[in-house]
Write a protein that holds these residues in place. Structure first.
Motif, short mmCIF file in Angstrom:
data_model
loop_
_atom_site.label_atom_id
_atom_site.label_comp_id
_atom_site.label_asym_id
_atom_site.label_seq_id
_atom_site.Cartn_x
_atom_site.Cartn_y
_atom_site.Cartn_z
N THR A 28 0.97 -1.17 -0.18
CA THR A 28 0.03 -0.03 0.00
C THR A 28 0.89 1.27 -0.14
O THR A 28 0.54 2.49 -0.58
N CYS A 29 2.08 1.08 0.29
CA CYS A 29 2.81 2.34 0.52
C CYS A 29 3.73 2.62 -0.68
O CYS A 29 4.32 3.51 -0.98
N GLY A 30 3.62 1.67 -1.77
CA GLY A 30 3.92 1.87 -3.21
C GLY A 30 5.05 0.82 -3.47
O GLY A 30 5.77 0.98 -4.68
N SER A 31 5.77 0.23 -2.37
CA SER A 31 7.13 -0.49 -2.57
C SER A 31 6.62 -1.92 -2.97
O SER A 31 5.57 -2.42 -2.97
N PRO A 32 7.63 -2.57 -3.80
CA PRO A 32 7.52 -3.82 -4.27
C PRO A 32 7.67 -4.78 -2.94
O PRO A 32 8.08 -4.15 -1.92
#
Ligand SMILES: *Cc1c(COP(=O)(O)O)cnc(C)c1O
Ligand SMILES: [Zn+2]
Length: 407
Positions: A28-32
């Motif tokens: 949800t934070c955009g990281s893989p």
């Protein structure tokens, strides 16, 4: 014993944890997301000697792969590629222990087969019926073919300039293929929109967690082929960076299992001078890269102006005291020919860049006398027929028969 010792998915940025039984893309934070295993338990149950009787494919490491049931494995026999000494080339660059891990000898002709085999197998296990991805060519080709074998539908978008052979590999496997007049970043935007509009599974680099697990097997194989010793330096042609992140992950997992000892090899990210965002970030001691405008190189697989996993690539370099280096296209082509002349191997331009890098780093003293160096050739030279520009004489048969050849 379970087929897989996978435990859960985790975010390397915000440390959130996810269930491996559900379909996930990014955190949800955009990281893989990365895959975690029950390594402490596996350490007690599995030993290197247990591998000896297993098949020569990546699935010999099934405990360290995320597919939970063997029946979901989609394989074309990928893995255990040759690990070859390069004595003449090594002598030419004053590296006495130079090796090539040759990823040309694998289904689809590039190491992308590893990521596709594991990514597609896991997609099948999760019940995914259709996926979409942007590609510079080789990944799309590998995923289209493995997905065809799995009965999964694919939509692939690639730059119109991508190697023709990779276009044909997608087309012949029945993939829904589109060309875009632009770069992989443009293809990525189109796929992003299609994924939102049609609720497709997004198989873009690092937007699903399992491709990296497949590429990780290059690191496992290098360690096994060296008799569970580690080289001093590994050079990797870095585009999206999944391979180098995967090799780093593999070697740290082997350390936790107690299968390898000592310091990790210094990892070198090799990029093209026309597209070197990781090199620039490393030189500026940054932890993330910036978008590289107007990127261009003949080494198509490493033409990635901004990688989603750039922070993981840089972390792997910093943690292993490695470095990043950019190589111009002209030097790549000279080295590609040198490798063929001296060692009889027709490697791809991306692979050739790693040998130029080894040469330069030896000249500068960064690689020291007597160190063991492994360069990754990520694919077959014959996938890029247009890069060869050697002049060849044209004969008229009668003339030759009358006058003989001038050898
Ligand atoms: C994709 C590709 C690369 C770059 O691999 P990453 O793991 O994405 O950095 C290198 N060489 C070839 C031939 C490729 O197809
Ligand atoms: Zn996160």
């Amino acid at each position: 014993m379970s087929y897989s010792y996978v435990s859960h998915l985790y975010c390397p940025k915000c440390e959130s944890v996810y269930n491996v039984k559900d379909v996930h893309q990014l955190c949800t934070c955009g990281s893989p997301l990365l895959v975690n295993y029950h390594l402490d338990e596996l350490r007690r149950k599995l030993h290197p000697s247990d591998l000896l009787e297993r098949d020569s494919t990546i699935w010999r490491y099934h405990e360290l792969l995320p597919v939970e049931e063997q029946k979901h494995v989609v394989s074309l026999g990928e893995g255990m590629t040759p690990f070859i000494p390069m004595p003449k080339l090594g002598k030419d660059m004053s590296i006495s222990n130079l090796y090539m891990k040759d990823e040309g000898i694998i289904p689809t002709g590039t190491f992308k087969a590893r990521g596709a085999a594991v990514g597609v197998s896991k997609a099948k296990e999760l019940g995914i019926q259709e996926l979409a991805m942007p590609t510079n060519g080789n990944a799309g080709a590998a995923w289209a073919l493995y997905a065809a074998r799995a009965g999964i539908r694919t939509t692939v978008v690639m730059p119109v300039d991508a190697p023709m052979i990779t276009r044909n590999e997608c087309a012949i496997s029945g993939s829904n293929l589109y060309l875009v007049n632009g770069l992989i970043s443009d293809a990525g935007k189109i796929v992003g929109q299609a994924v939102r509009d049609y609720e497709l599974f997004d198989a873009s680099t690092l937007k699903e967690p399992y491709r990296i697990e497949g590429k990780k097997t290059m690191g496992l194989e290098i360690a096994e082929q060296m008799g569970w010793k580690m080289p001093d330096v590994i050079l990797y042609p870095t585009g999206g960076g999944v391979g180098i992140i995967g090799i780093y992950k593999a070697l740290t997992e082997l350390q936790t299992l107690g299968w390898v000892q000592g310091p990790l090899p210094r990892l070198v990210a090799v990029q093209a001078a026309g597209c070197a965002p990781i090199v620039k970030a490393w030189e500026e001691e940054k932890t993330e890269s910036e978008f590289w405008a107007n990127s261009s190189t003949i080494a198509f697989g490493i033409n990635v102006p901004k990688a989603l996993g750039d922070f993981l690539v840089l972390d792997a370099i910093y943690k292993t005291n490695g470095c990043a280096i950019a190589i111009d296209d002209t030097s790549i082509l000279v080295e590609q020919q040198k490798v063929a002349v001296l060692e009889g191997s027709f490697i791809c331009p991306e692979g050739a860049s790693t040998f130029v890098a080894a040469r330069r780093l030896r000249e500068s003293g960064w690689i020291k006398e007597g160190e063991t160096v492994v360069a990754l050739n990520t694919g077959l030279g014959i996938k890029y027929p247009d890069t060869v520009r050697v002049e060849v004489p044209l004969l008229q048969p009668e003339e030759c028969i009358q006058r003989g050849l001038m050898v």
